[in-house]
Design a protein around this motif. Structure first.
Motif, PDB file in Angstrom:
ATOM      1  N   ASN A 118       0.823  -1.212   0.000  1.00 14.43           N
ATOM      2  CA  ASN A 118       0.000   0.000   0.000  1.00 14.43           C
ATOM      3  C   ASN A 118       0.852   1.255   0.000  1.00 14.43           C
ATOM      4  O   ASN A 118       0.592   2.214  -0.729  1.00 14.43           O
ATOM      5  N   HIS A 131       2.008   4.550  -3.171  1.00 17.64           N
ATOM      6  CA  HIS A 131       1.895   6.011  -3.063  1.00 17.64           C
ATOM      7  C   HIS A 131       3.225   6.730  -2.864  1.00 17.64           C
ATOM      8  O   HIS A 131       3.399   7.842  -3.335  1.00 17.64           O
ATOM      9  N   HIS A 132       4.119   6.123  -2.113  1.00 20.73           N
ATOM     10  CA  HIS A 132       5.259   6.917  -1.624  1.00 20.73           C
ATOM     11  C   HIS A 132       6.643   6.381  -1.974  1.00 20.73           C
ATOM     12  O   HIS A 132       7.626   7.079  -1.770  1.00 20.73           O
ATOM     13  N   GLY A 179      -0.011  -5.071   6.449  1.00 22.67           N
ATOM     14  CA  GLY A 179      -0.728  -5.502   7.655  1.00 22.67           C
ATOM     15  C   GLY A 179       0.066  -6.391   8.588  1.00 22.67           C
ATOM     16  O   GLY A 179       1.168  -6.870   8.269  1.00 22.67           O
ATOM     17  N   LYS A 187       4.308  -9.170  10.060  1.00 22.74           N
ATOM     18  CA  LYS A 187       5.280  -8.934  11.154  1.00 22.74           C
ATOM     19  C   LYS A 187       5.726 -10.271  11.734  1.00 22.74           C
ATOM     20  O   LYS A 187       5.426 -10.597  12.884  1.00 22.74           O
ATOM     21  N   GLY A 217       4.025   1.913   8.026  1.00 24.19           N
ATOM     22  CA  GLY A 217       3.422   2.035   9.350  1.00 24.19           C
ATOM     23  C   GLY A 217       4.235   1.280  10.389  1.00 24.19           C
ATOM     24  O   GLY A 217       5.388   0.897  10.161  1.00 24.19           O
ATOM     25  N   VAL A 225       5.838  -2.250   9.355  1.00 27.10           N
ATOM     26  CA  VAL A 225       7.108  -2.147   8.623  1.00 27.10           C
ATOM     27  C   VAL A 225       8.208  -1.637   9.553  1.00 27.10           C
ATOM     28  O   VAL A 225       9.334  -2.158   9.558  1.00 27.10           O
ATOM     29  N   ASP A 272       8.530  -1.830  12.861  1.00 27.88           N
ATOM     30  CA  ASP A 272       8.969  -2.819  13.860  1.00 27.88           C
ATOM     31  C   ASP A 272       9.802  -3.924  13.214  1.00 27.88           C
ATOM     32  O   ASP A 272      10.823  -4.353  13.742  1.00 27.88           O
ATOM     33  N   THR A 318       4.626   6.324   7.965  1.00 28.50           N
ATOM     34  CA  THR A 318       3.579   6.824   7.065  1.00 28.50           C
ATOM     35  C   THR A 318       2.164   6.649   7.614  1.00 28.50           C
ATOM     36  O   THR A 318       1.202   6.919   6.904  1.00 28.50           O
ATOM     37  N   LEU A 332      -0.218   6.623  13.637  1.00 28.60           N
ATOM     38  CA  LEU A 332       0.244   5.868  14.805  1.00 28.60           C
ATOM     39  C   LEU A 332       1.764   5.733  14.803  1.00 28.60           C
ATOM     40  O   LEU A 332       2.422   5.901  15.821  1.00 28.60           O
ATOM     41  N   ALA A 333       2.330   5.435  13.640  1.00 27.32           N
ATOM     42  CA  ALA A 333       3.784   5.268  13.565  1.00 27.32           C
ATOM     43  C   ALA A 333       4.482   6.613  13.750  1.00 27.32           C
ATOM     44  O   ALA A 333       5.536   6.686  14.380  1.00 27.32           O
ATOM     45  N   ALA A 376       5.101   4.574  17.147  1.00 29.87           N
ATOM     46  CA  ALA A 376       5.917   3.382  16.878  1.00 29.87           C
ATOM     47  C   ALA A 376       7.326   3.686  16.362  1.00 29.87           C
ATOM     48  O   ALA A 376       8.271   2.971  16.685  1.00 29.87           O
ATOM     49  N   THR A 383       2.162  12.488   4.002  1.00 28.67           N
ATOM     50  CA  THR A 383       1.979  11.076   3.608  1.00 28.67           C
ATOM     51  C   THR A 383       0.631  10.557   4.129  1.00 28.67           C
ATOM     52  O   THR A 383       0.092   9.591   3.598  1.00 28.67           O
TER      53      THR A 383
HETATM   54  N1  LIG Z   1       7.599  -0.017  18.288  1.00 27.91           N
HETATM   55  C1  LIG Z   1       6.704   0.599  19.002  1.00 27.91           C
HETATM   56  O1  LIG Z   1       7.014   1.321  19.956  1.00 27.91           O
HETATM   57  C2  LIG Z   1       5.261   0.436  18.647  1.00 27.91           C
HETATM   58  C3  LIG Z   1       4.304   1.274  19.233  1.00 27.91           C
HETATM   59  C4  LIG Z   1       2.972   1.130  18.843  1.00 27.91           C
HETATM   60  C5  LIG Z   1       2.628   0.170  17.901  1.00 27.91           C
HETATM   61  N2  LIG Z   1       3.579  -0.626  17.356  1.00 27.91           N
HETATM   62  C6  LIG Z   1       3.242  -1.638  16.347  1.00 27.91           C
HETATM   63  O2  LIG Z   1       2.771  -0.964  15.209  1.00 27.91           O
HETATM   64  C7  LIG Z   1       1.940  -1.848  14.461  1.00 27.91           C
HETATM   65  C8  LIG Z   1       0.732  -1.107  13.978  1.00 27.91           C
HETATM   66  O3  LIG Z   1       1.152  -0.037  13.182  1.00 27.91           O
HETATM   67  P1  LIG Z   1       0.165   0.721  12.192  1.00 27.91           P
HETATM   68  O4  LIG Z   1      -1.091   1.038  12.902  1.00 27.91           O
HETATM   69  O5  LIG Z   1       0.948   1.822  11.568  1.00 27.91           O
HETATM   70  O6  LIG Z   1      -0.239  -0.408  11.154  1.00 27.91           O
HETATM   71  P2  LIG Z   1       0.311  -0.853   9.714  1.00 27.91           P
HETATM   72  O7  LIG Z   1       1.760  -0.687   9.621  1.00 27.91           O
HETATM   73  O8  LIG Z   1      -0.256  -2.206   9.477  1.00 27.91           O
HETATM   74  O9  LIG Z   1      -0.407   0.186   8.746  1.00 27.91           O
HETATM   75  C9  LIG Z   1      -1.804   0.202   8.662  1.00 27.91           C
HETATM   76  C10 LIG Z   1      -2.283   0.092   7.221  1.00 27.91           C
HETATM   77  O10 LIG Z   1      -2.060   1.333   6.571  1.00 27.91           O
HETATM   78  C11 LIG Z   1      -1.352   1.137   5.348  1.00 27.91           C
HETATM   79  N3  LIG Z   1      -0.569   2.350   5.147  1.00 27.91           N
HETATM   80  C12 LIG Z   1       0.467   2.787   5.883  1.00 27.91           C
HETATM   81  N4  LIG Z   1       0.809   4.028   5.521  1.00 27.91           N
HETATM   82  C13 LIG Z   1      -0.001   4.379   4.501  1.00 27.91           C
HETATM   83  C14 LIG Z   1      -0.148   5.569   3.737  1.00 27.91           C
HETATM   84  N5  LIG Z   1       0.575   6.661   3.974  1.00 27.91           N
HETATM   85  N6  LIG Z   1      -1.086   5.573   2.753  1.00 27.91           N
HETATM   86  C15 LIG Z   1      -1.859   4.474   2.535  1.00 27.91           C
HETATM   87  N7  LIG Z   1      -1.804   3.347   3.267  1.00 27.91           N
HETATM   88  C16 LIG Z   1      -0.884   3.308   4.248  1.00 27.91           C
HETATM   89  C17 LIG Z   1      -0.579  -0.126   5.548  1.00 27.91           C
HETATM   90  O11 LIG Z   1      -0.273  -0.759   4.340  1.00 27.91           O
HETATM   91  C18 LIG Z   1      -1.555  -0.945   6.388  1.00 27.91           C
HETATM   92  O12 LIG Z   1      -2.500  -1.568   5.542  1.00 27.91           O
HETATM   93  C19 LIG Z   1       1.620  -3.014  15.377  1.00 27.91           C
HETATM   94  O13 LIG Z   1       2.318  -4.145  14.942  1.00 27.91           O
HETATM   95  C20 LIG Z   1       2.132  -2.563  16.735  1.00 27.91           C
HETATM   96  O14 LIG Z   1       2.591  -3.641  17.520  1.00 27.91           O
HETATM   97  C21 LIG Z   1       4.889  -0.502  17.707  1.00 27.91           C
END
Ligand SMILES: NC(=O)c1ccc[n+]([C@@H]2O[C@H](COP(=O)([O-])OP(=O)(O)OC[C@H]3O[C@@H](n4cnc5c(N)ncnc54)[C@H](O)[C@@H]3O)[C@@H](O)[C@H]2O)c1
Length: 355
Positions: free
Chosen positions: A43, A47-48, A69, A73, A101, A104, A106, A126, A129-130, A134, A166
């Protein structure tokens, strides 16, 4: 551009935040060294990736594109990343660029932590949440069939490049789930931030670049401060789990398919706040205000009727953050003031879950 720094026990990590940062070729090029492996998902790549590949062209990067997704991981993806480093002839000066996100970030972070006992990783988050959570703080890892994040390492990124634009391509639900984590920082340490989020809510939902960038900056500052004080999660960093024990119970009970993590955390934060009210620590108005803000941000705030409170309570008893059989929870004394408690009567927890 905002430039922040995270000082940690092995050095410092520069965090740059600016709309359009990924169009600035030198920002990316200056962040890498040696051979470069870009890890991303399908995904995000759509885009990026081209911009990032263009900016790094002089390094002749390789790219590993994973399925999107949580299922990516895994140790299998980690092996794929290591194989890609072998193919690249990566040495100790190589760089992994994590474009995506938290999944990727982690995974790529863990590959960087383990290749030759640790190489440079540049986080280019991107998802919201990240960007606010993250990518900052150095926690990396993968899931096992037995559970989430069971294998991992602390490995601080060399650089974090946050481009809020992004987020324009991010799915609406994913975006709002990230807003829950932004609200969390206000709830646990910055009541004035909650005021701002309340007044900016419509613009944030519209992903207005200025207001969104300001909110990301403020959230990142909080994450940086907490991590700098407590890199290995001995104390303060635990406050970032506000809403998470309740939230994890909801995610587990609903099979990780019905709620995004941030959505479950939104429900969990309200439940934690209501528990504070029940215990006489938090004013009912404050809990209502937190719930109201989350509702304005179009996030869920209540347990669905078909989810059993007793089942949620059972999950909470098994939470891995518990110690010596006591449920550890982050509760609020006021908006902006949180502390960890492990002395709560499980009956009171059930009472809140039943609300
Ligand atoms: N390391 C840490 O401190 C920490 C903290 C919180 C969460 N996490 C981890 O983070 C993960 C969840 O991260 P998430 O919520 O970013 O989920 P993710 O990485 O699965 O991204 C969510 C969805 O958005 C899509 N996506 C990402 N960026 C996009 C963009 N700019 N445009 C279009 N689509 C995009 C991805 O392909 C995916 O389908 C979990 O595994 C969690 O355990 C880690």
């Amino acid at each position: 551009m905002t430039a922040l720094e995270l000082n940690h026990d092995r050095g410092r990590c520069a965090i740059d935040i600016a709309p359009g940062l990924l169009d600035d070729r030198s920002a990316l090029a200056d962040a890498v060294s040696g051979r470069v492996l870009i890890v991303t998902d399908r995904n995000v790549a759509a885009h990026h990736l081209p911009r990032v590949e263009r900016a790094l062209a002089a390094h002749r990067p390789s790219t590993l594109v994973l399925p999107p997704g949580e299922p990516s991981k895994t140790l299998a993806s980690w092996t794929q990343a290591l194989d890609a480093l072998v193919d690249l002839g990566a040495q100790r000066d190589a760089t992994i660029v994590a474009l995506g996100g938290g999944v990727v970030g982690d995974l790529a972070g863990f590959a960087a932590a383990s290749w030759m006992r640790g190489i440079r990783v540049v986080q280019v988050p991107t998802t919201l949440l990240a960007q606010v959570d993250a990518a900052i703080g150095g926690k990396t890892g993968v899931n096992l069939p037995a559970g989430k994040n069971l294998v991992g390492a602390f490995h601080q990124p060399a650089r974090v490049l946050i481009d809020p634009t992004t987020l324009t391509t991010l799915d609406g639900r994913e975006f709002r789930a990230g807003l829950a984590e932004v609200v969390k920082y206000g709830a646990i340490r910055d009541a004035a931030f909650l005021d701002r989020l309340e007044s900016d809510a419509p613009w944030l939902l519209d992903r207005d670049a200025d207001r969104l960038t300001a909110a990301i900056e403020r959230a990142v500052r909080h994450k940086v401060e907490v991590v700098a004080d407590d890199e290995r999660e001995a104390g303060q960093r635990a406050l970032l789990n506000f809403g998470h024990t309740f939230g994890h119970a909801l995610e587990t009970e609903t099979g990780y398919t019905r709620f995004l993590h941030g959505e479950a955390v939104a429900v969990g934060m309200v439940q934690a706040a209501r528990l504070g009210v029940l215990l006489g620590d938090l004013a009912a108005d404050d809990a209502d205000r937190l719930a109201g803000l989350l509702e304005r941000l179009e996030l869920p705030t209540r347990r669905p009727d078909d989810v059993s409170p007793a089942a949620l309570a059972e999950h909470m008893k098994l939470d891995k953050k518990n110690q010596a059989g006591r449920i550890r929870l982050v509760l609020l004394d006021a908006l902006g003031a949180a502390r960890v408690r492990d002395d709560i009567d499980p009956e009171r927890i059930l009472e809140v879950l039943e609300q």
